[in-house]
Design a protein around this motif. Structure first.
Motif, PDB file in Angstrom:
ATOM      1  N   ILE A 135      49.381  45.152  48.100  1.00 13.14           N
ATOM      2  CA  ILE A 135      49.722  44.135  47.672  1.00 13.14           C
ATOM      3  C   ILE A 135      50.817  43.773  48.225  1.00 13.14           C
ATOM      4  O   ILE A 135      51.169  42.483  48.550  1.00 13.14           O
ATOM      5  CB  ILE A 135      50.413  45.072  46.318  1.00 13.14           C
ATOM      6  N   ASP A 136      51.887  44.103  49.009  1.00 14.09           N
ATOM      7  CA  ASP A 136      52.366  43.202  50.041  1.00 14.09           C
ATOM      8  C   ASP A 136      51.817  42.973  51.310  1.00 14.09           C
ATOM      9  O   ASP A 136      52.446  40.935  51.032  1.00 14.09           O
ATOM     10  CB  ASP A 136      53.680  44.799  50.486  1.00 14.09           C
ATOM     11  N   ASP A 137      51.257  43.195  51.366  1.00 13.59           N
ATOM     12  CA  ASP A 137      50.711  42.404  52.393  1.00 13.59           C
ATOM     13  C   ASP A 137      49.806  40.802  52.296  1.00 13.59           C
ATOM     14  O   ASP A 137      50.102  40.156  52.053  1.00 13.59           O
ATOM     15  CB  ASP A 137      49.157  42.507  53.484  1.00 13.59           C
ATOM     16  N   TYR A 138      49.385  41.345  50.567  1.00 11.22           N
ATOM     17  CA  TYR A 138      48.766  39.348  49.729  1.00 11.22           C
ATOM     18  C   TYR A 138      49.926  38.942  49.419  1.00 11.22           C
ATOM     19  O   TYR A 138      49.781  37.088  50.053  1.00 11.22           O
ATOM     20  CB  TYR A 138      48.102  39.992  48.576  1.00 11.22           C
ATOM     21  N   LEU A 139      50.665  39.140  49.204  1.00 15.16           N
ATOM     22  CA  LEU A 139      51.707  38.360  48.798  1.00 15.16           C
ATOM     23  C   LEU A 139      52.144  37.786  49.590  1.00 15.16           C
ATOM     24  O   LEU A 139      53.076  37.413  49.492  1.00 15.16           O
ATOM     25  CB  LEU A 139      52.738  39.539  47.699  1.00 15.16           C
ATOM     26  N   GLU A 140      52.645  38.529  51.233  1.00 11.99           N
ATOM     27  CA  GLU A 140      52.858  38.278  52.412  1.00 11.99           C
ATOM     28  C   GLU A 140      52.684  36.830  52.613  1.00 11.99           C
ATOM     29  O   GLU A 140      52.855  35.836  53.391  1.00 11.99           O
ATOM     30  CB  GLU A 140      53.420  39.208  53.156  1.00 11.99           C
ATOM     31  N   HIS A 141      51.215  37.041  52.918  1.00 10.80           N
ATOM     32  CA  HIS A 141      50.022  35.828  53.743  1.00 10.80           C
ATOM     33  C   HIS A 141      49.829  35.681  52.470  1.00 10.80           C
ATOM     34  O   HIS A 141      49.084  34.223  52.272  1.00 10.80           O
ATOM     35  CB  HIS A 141      48.813  36.702  53.723  1.00 10.80           C
ATOM     36  N   LEU A 142      50.676  34.803  51.243  1.00  3.76           N
ATOM     37  CA  LEU A 142      49.840  33.692  50.190  1.00  3.76           C
ATOM     38  C   LEU A 142      51.421  32.724  49.905  1.00  3.76           C
ATOM     39  O   LEU A 142      52.087  33.198  50.816  1.00  3.76           O
ATOM     40  CB  LEU A 142      50.306  34.301  48.395  1.00  3.76           C
ATOM     41  N   THR A 143      50.976  31.205  49.613  1.00  2.00           N
ATOM     42  CA  THR A 143      51.626  30.384  49.836  1.00  2.00           C
ATOM     43  C   THR A 143      52.704  31.098  48.413  1.00  2.00           C
ATOM     44  O   THR A 143      52.459  31.418  47.675  1.00  2.00           O
ATOM     45  CB  THR A 143      51.804  29.457  49.700  1.00  2.00           C
ATOM     46  N   ASP A 144      53.838  29.993  48.696  1.00  2.49           N
ATOM     47  CA  ASP A 144      55.056  30.126  47.660  1.00  2.49           C
ATOM     48  C   ASP A 144      54.130  30.050  45.944  1.00  2.49           C
ATOM     49  O   ASP A 144      54.728  30.465  44.996  1.00  2.49           O
ATOM     50  CB  ASP A 144      55.799  29.110  47.295  1.00  2.49           C
ATOM     51  N   ASP A 145      52.630  29.836  46.258  1.00  4.26           N
ATOM     52  CA  ASP A 145      52.485  29.458  44.477  1.00  4.26           C
ATOM     53  C   ASP A 145      50.668  29.623  43.969  1.00  4.26           C
ATOM     54  O   ASP A 145      50.432  30.234  43.297  1.00  4.26           O
ATOM     55  CB  ASP A 145      52.437  27.655  43.974  1.00  4.26           C
ATOM     56  N   GLY A 146      50.985  30.765  45.386  1.00  3.33           N
ATOM     57  CA  GLY A 146      49.629  31.142  45.749  1.00  3.33           C
ATOM     58  C   GLY A 146      49.310  32.512  44.678  1.00  3.33           C
ATOM     59  O   GLY A 146      50.455  33.046  43.900  1.00  3.33           O
ATOM     60  N   ARG A 147      48.289  32.917  44.730  1.00  2.00           N
ATOM     61  CA  ARG A 147      47.331  33.977  44.125  1.00  2.00           C
ATOM     62  C   ARG A 147      46.535  34.955  44.438  1.00  2.00           C
ATOM     63  O   ARG A 147      45.666  34.350  45.639  1.00  2.00           O
ATOM     64  CB  ARG A 147      46.891  33.569  43.040  1.00  2.00           C
ATOM     65  N   LEU A 148      46.168  35.983  44.115  1.00  2.00           N
ATOM     66  CA  LEU A 148      45.743  36.942  44.338  1.00  2.00           C
ATOM     67  C   LEU A 148      44.036  37.502  42.851  1.00  2.00           C
ATOM     68  O   LEU A 148      45.226  37.474  42.147  1.00  2.00           O
ATOM     69  CB  LEU A 148      46.159  38.456  44.646  1.00  2.00           C
ATOM     70  N   VAL A 149      43.098  36.871  43.549  1.00  2.00           N
ATOM     71  CA  VAL A 149      42.344  37.287  42.286  1.00  2.00           C
ATOM     72  C   VAL A 149      41.653  38.247  42.491  1.00  2.00           C
ATOM     73  O   VAL A 149      41.039  38.431  44.094  1.00  2.00           O
ATOM     74  CB  VAL A 149      41.405  35.771  42.245  1.00  2.00           C
ATOM     75  N   VAL A 150      41.068  39.657  41.645  1.00  2.00           N
ATOM     76  CA  VAL A 150      40.461  40.745  42.320  1.00  2.00           C
ATOM     77  C   VAL A 150      38.719  40.323  41.070  1.00  2.00           C
ATOM     78  O   VAL A 150      39.960  40.808  39.613  1.00  2.00           O
ATOM     79  CB  VAL A 150      41.102  41.488  41.787  1.00  2.00           C
ATOM     80  N   VAL A 151      37.825  40.593  41.047  1.00  2.00           N
ATOM     81  CA  VAL A 151      37.099  41.263  40.216  1.00  2.00           C
ATOM     82  C   VAL A 151      36.846  42.523  40.086  1.00  2.00           C
ATOM     83  O   VAL A 151      36.377  43.270  41.573  1.00  2.00           O
ATOM     84  CB  VAL A 151      35.426  40.215  40.236  1.00  2.00           C
ATOM     85  N   GLY A 152      37.009  43.251  39.035  1.00  2.00           N
ATOM     86  CA  GLY A 152      37.199  44.727  39.582  1.00  2.00           C
ATOM     87  C   GLY A 152      35.229  45.020  38.886  1.00  2.00           C
ATOM     88  O   GLY A 152      34.622  44.350  38.481  1.00  2.00           O
ATOM     89  N   HIS A 153      35.267  46.280  38.816  1.00  2.00           N
ATOM     90  CA  HIS A 153      33.875  47.153  38.279  1.00  2.00           C
ATOM     91  C   HIS A 153      34.209  47.373  36.488  1.00  2.00           C
ATOM     92  O   HIS A 153      33.266  47.250  35.733  1.00  2.00           O
ATOM     93  CB  HIS A 153      33.529  47.856  38.659  1.00  2.00           C
ATOM     94  N   ASN A 154      35.433  47.769  36.366  1.00  2.00           N
ATOM     95  CA  ASN A 154      35.621  48.298  34.796  1.00  2.00           C
ATOM     96  C   ASN A 154      37.017  47.845  34.210  1.00  2.00           C
ATOM     97  O   ASN A 154      37.758  47.379  35.242  1.00  2.00           O
ATOM     98  CB  ASN A 154      35.215  49.392  34.267  1.00  2.00           C
ATOM     99  N   LEU A 155      37.790  47.968  32.968  1.00  2.00           N
ATOM    100  CA  LEU A 155      38.439  48.164  33.109  1.00  2.00           C
ATOM    101  C   LEU A 155      39.757  48.709  33.506  1.00  2.00           C
ATOM    102  O   LEU A 155      40.732  48.970  33.507  1.00  2.00           O
ATOM    103  CB  LEU A 155      38.479  48.099  30.993  1.00  2.00           C
ATOM    104  N   GLU A 156      39.347  50.416  33.741  1.00  2.00           N
ATOM    105  CA  GLU A 156      40.125  51.449  34.385  1.00  2.00           C
ATOM    106  C   GLU A 156      40.289  51.173  35.395  1.00  2.00           C
ATOM    107  O   GLU A 156      41.661  51.372  36.364  1.00  2.00           O
ATOM    108  CB  GLU A 156      39.171  52.536  34.408  1.00  2.00           C
ATOM    109  N   ASN A 157      39.109  50.013  36.571  1.00  2.00           N
ATOM    110  CA  ASN A 157      39.594  49.619  38.362  1.00  2.00           C
ATOM    111  C   ASN A 157      41.564  48.417  37.922  1.00  2.00           C
ATOM    112  O   ASN A 157      42.188  48.485  38.484  1.00  2.00           O
ATOM    113  CB  ASN A 157      39.133  49.036  38.373  1.00  2.00           C
TER     114      ASN A 157
END
Length: 833
Positions: free
Chosen positions: A436-458
């Motif tokens: 998560i730290d790496d994703y945020l570090e490599h996002l632009t100032d207004d960037g976002r991380l999008v994850v499609v999971g398998h289930n709600l537990e994920n």
């Protein structure tokens, strides 16, 4: 240094002279080929079983099979008088028989596997698979225990050949799997073992070739099997889709879908299958080891006028909502980790992202999508703004200086392992607080991380991990929830984490879409905007109350609870929401406590260790009346020496596996590609250990206890230093070229392995020097069972405390060896005859 401090003892020289140069060459070559086959068999069988079973079942079966190595040594110890210890031609006859049986058991086992997987009862299937694979490892354990027993005085050379053979096997099996696939690779492994049997037989039957008939027939039989299978004269293949827990089962076994496998490609990474559907020809699916199904859609290539099935992604796939309402300035570039068959690339093209970089870990999958460009519109080949890279996603990201508007991960769950022990998933490093730290570090100032999971537990675990990562940066849960929105569905929910709080306008649009698409708001979360009106109701109520968003999310957003309380409360219902870290990267461990497969291996291996360590000592105590303190009437060695040597080989087996598995996990991210990482790490560690073993042969018998203590202490110190400084070193060097990273890894593991190569052969030489060579198979057995125990303990410690803790416990095992052998009095006692 005086020559007599490193020169081999006179007894060792006499033994080598008695064996002869040719016989020593045959012995070393045979051991090399046997351990080459053994390591290659271990890796190739794990890949084969991953096609048919879930990874945790593979772990159980392989662990129980590896117990055969230790029990084979115990068998030789119990029947040592019938087996005999003669070296020379008589001894080579025994070795030829064992090696021939080992070679024959390899194709027998794999052919049995292809039939047993059809058994419907899971317990029966697992038991039979475990027993079947137990056989070759048991015979190999007998063979190697007999070799070390008969040639203990040159154990350094034998153990060196053993380890170097295994090191070469770790590289050879990768090449074989890439070119031959799973079944033919195992046949070839059996052929290599048969060559060793023939070598032993020819040495035994120098003047009487009748003794070589069985090994020669074994060689010819396996060669015939391999030849007919390669040429297609007969086809022995691994069935797939027999396990209902595998995604491919419903695709090809249920008539609703009408699926059939149209293409299969093997590599060291796994088996990749392309499935076509009679009922829906406009879509195909690609599976890796029968799991991780990813669609590949029929697409004409015109993104402005897409085919119906592609256009329906806007309404049928929740992942679209993570990208649907982007502003024009937020669509400059996207990094897609795990693009699979190209669905996420299509989504990015549909919302007009200008530059698309897709990183896929499976080369065969990428090649299939490229080869079917006429079908899929050339999404990997014909779009100038799309580039596809074959690499591990997290490792690739950490080496980039570029920032992205969007980082997207969609269903990157293989549910199979590329690690040696079989329980560390390829995808684990994608979902940790560090990631998560790496994703945020490599996002632009207004960037976002999008994850499609398998289930709600994920989604819950990903939320827990993200909140933990942000909390460590000083962002409290209440503030962090303004940066998160979740589209809840029982299957394939969407999690979006933004670097800054979401705007009200986008949340209104997403909320409206939830109702229009009939998604369940009670499973979702959109950041609360209390002064805004619900677009579905006329009442002036906030989003956090409209249609009752998930109460857990509402409580976190309002500060009524923090994530630690949520973890505790849901933990009462058996849900493990602890945030995984890079040191303990078990994102897909969902239940509380230890997984059942761990217990299935832990208790049998622990029980066997207790029995094996204590039984022989108790036997000798009862059979021997003491003449004086510590010395028996029938034995010319102190009973206490049995304790000392049992502790030595117990600690070495446990400590080696704790260190190996922990070090491998810590360096996998540094190297990137999981298959490459396994090959490089295994080769460098085992080769270094082999060189250390060969070097140990230059130590005189008088210096053996002192050297053993010093080397064990050195390994302990190196492991502690590795635990402390390896993360700092690899973090600094992560951006350098791959050849440099490989060189750094080889140096680190090779140096560690060099020191680890001393204690085992030195312990065998001490046994020989004490006149206790008849106990060598027993010690081999203890060491083998301890290796299985060490591997499961590494996972238990990693899940509960982290791989660093497992590494430190491994260092403690070697330090215990240092303490046992460091005392001068104890050293003198060990040298008494």
């Amino acid at each position: 240094m005086p020559a007599n401090k490193t020169a081999p003892s006179s007894r060792e020289k006499q033994t080598e002279a008695q064996i002869g140069r040719r016989e020593l060459l045959v012995l070393s070559s045979g051991v090399f080929l046997i351990t080459f086959s053994l390591l290659a068999l271990q890796i190739s069988v794990s890949r084969l079983l991953s096609v048919a079973l879930q990874y945790h079942f593979v772990f159980v079966i392989l662990s129980l099979a590896f117990l055969g190595m230790g029990l084979g040594g115990i068998f030789v110890h119990l029947f040592r008088r019938k087996i005999g210890v003669a070296s020379g031609r008589r001894g080579f006859s025994t070795l030829a028989l064992f090696a021939g049986l080992f070679a024959l058991s390899i194709p027998f086992s794999v052919m049995g596997i292809t039939r047993i997987v059809y058994i419907g009862n899971t317990e029966a299937r697992l038991l039979l698979l475990g027993l079947l694979l137990f056989l070759p490892f048991f015979i190999a354990g007998m063979l190697l225990a007999q070799i070390f027993r008969a040639y203990s005085q040159i154990s350094s050379k034998v153990y060196g050949a053993d380890l170097i053979g295994a090191a070469c096997g770790s590289l050879g099996v990768i090449i074989m799997l890439n070119f031959l696939g799973g079944i033919d690779t195992i046949f070839l492994v059996g052929l290599v073992a048969a060559v060793a049997a023939v070598l032993f037989a020819l040495e035994a039957a120098w003047k009487n070739l009748r003794q070589a008939i069985f090994p020669l027939l074994t060689l010819l039989a396996i060669a015939g099997l391999l030849g007919t299978n390669i040429t297609g004269a007969s086809t022995i293949d691994m069935p797939i889709g027999m396990d209902q827990s595998k995604e491919i089962y419903s695709a090809i076994r249920q008539s609703t879908y009408g699926g059939e496998i149209t293409e299969t490609r093997w590599s060291a990474f796994g088996r990749t299958d392309l499935v076509s559907f009679r009922t829906t020809p406009e879509a195909k699916a690609i599976f890796i080891d029968g799991s991780a199904g990813t669609p590949m859609y029929q697409f004409g290539g015109d993104i402005q006028n897409p085919d119906d099935i592609v256009a329906k992604l806007r309404t049928d796939f929740a992942g679209y909502l993570g990208l649907a309402f982007l502003q024009d300035g937020d669509k400059d570039n996207i990094l897609i980790i795990g693009p699979g068959g190209g669905r996420d690339v299509l989504l990015a093209l549909m919302v007009d992202v200008r530059k698309i970089t897709a990183v896929e870990v499976n080369r065969n999958l990428v090649e299939i999508v490229r080869d079917y460009s006429d079908y899929n519109g050339g999404i990997f080949t014909d779009f100038e703004n799309v580039s596809v890279v074959v690499d591990e996603g997290r490792s690739f990201l950490k080496r980039q200086k570029e920032t992205y508007d969007i980082i997207m991960l969609s269903l990157p769950v293989l549910s199979s392992s590329r690690s040696l022990e079989g329980l560390a998933l390829t995808e684990n490093f994608l979902f940790t607080t560090g990631s998560i730290d790496d994703y945020l570090e490599h996002l632009t100032d207004d960037g976002r991380l999008v994850v499609v999971g398998h289930n709600l537990e994920n989604m819950m675990k990903l939320l827990s991990t993200s909140l933990e990562a942000l909390q460590r940066k000083g962002v409290d849960n209440r503030t962090a929830m303004k940066q998160v929105f979740i589209v809840g569905k029982p299957a394939y929910p969407v999690f979006v984490l933004k670097k800054t709080p979401f705007e009200q306008e986008e949340m209104i649009a997403v909320h409206q879409s939830l109702h229009e698409l009939d998604y369940d708001p009670t499973l979702s979360w959109l950041p609360a905007i209390k002064e805004g009106k619900c677009p579905v109701h006329d009442e002036g109520i906030g989003f956090d109350q409209c249609n009752m968003f998930s109460p857990v999310f509402v409580a976190l957003a309002n500060g009524w609870a923090d994530i630690a309380e949520v973890r505790h409360d849901l933990g009462k219902y058996g849900m493990d929401l602890r945030a995984p870290t890079d040191d303990s990267p078990f994102f897909f461990k969902s239940g509380s406590g230890m997984p059942k497969p761990i217990s299935l291996v832990l208790w049998p291996s622990a029980a066997l260790l207790i029995v094996m360590v204590s039984a022989n000592v108790i036997y000798y105590r009862r059979k021997s009346a003491p003449l004086d303190k510590g010395r028996s009437r029938r034995n010319s060695f102190p009973i206490n020496d049995l304790y000392r040597f049992a502790a030595l080989f117990l600690m070495l087996g446990t400590g080696f596996m704790l260190a190996e598995i922990s070090a491998f996990q810590r360096l996998t991210l540094f190297l990137g590609q999981p298959v490459l990482a396994l090959a490089v790490l295994l080769f460098s560690l085992l080769a270094g250990t082999g060189v250390g073993s060969l070097r140990s042969g230059r130590i005189s018998l008088e210096k053996t206890p002192w050297t053993l203590a010093v080397m064990a202490g050195s390994v302990s110190a190196l492991l502690v230093l590795f635990a402390l400084f390896q993360p700092l070193l690899t973090e600094r060097l992560l951006g350098v070229a791959l050849p440099v990273r490989i060189l750094v890894t080889v140096c680190m593991m090779g140096i560690l392995g060099f020191f680890m190569g001393f204690p085992f052969p030195l312990g065998l030489r001490l046994l020989k020097g004490k006149g206790m060579e008849e106990h060598i198979p027993w010690m081999w057995g203890i060491n083998g069972i301890a290796s299985v125990f060490g591997s499961v303990m590494a996972i238990i410690l990693a899940m509960s405390l982290g791989f660093t803790a497992a590494l430190v416990v491994g260092a403690a095992c070697y330090f215990a060896v240092f303490l046992i052998f460091r005392a001068p009095a104890g050293q003198k006692q060990l040298l008494k005859q």
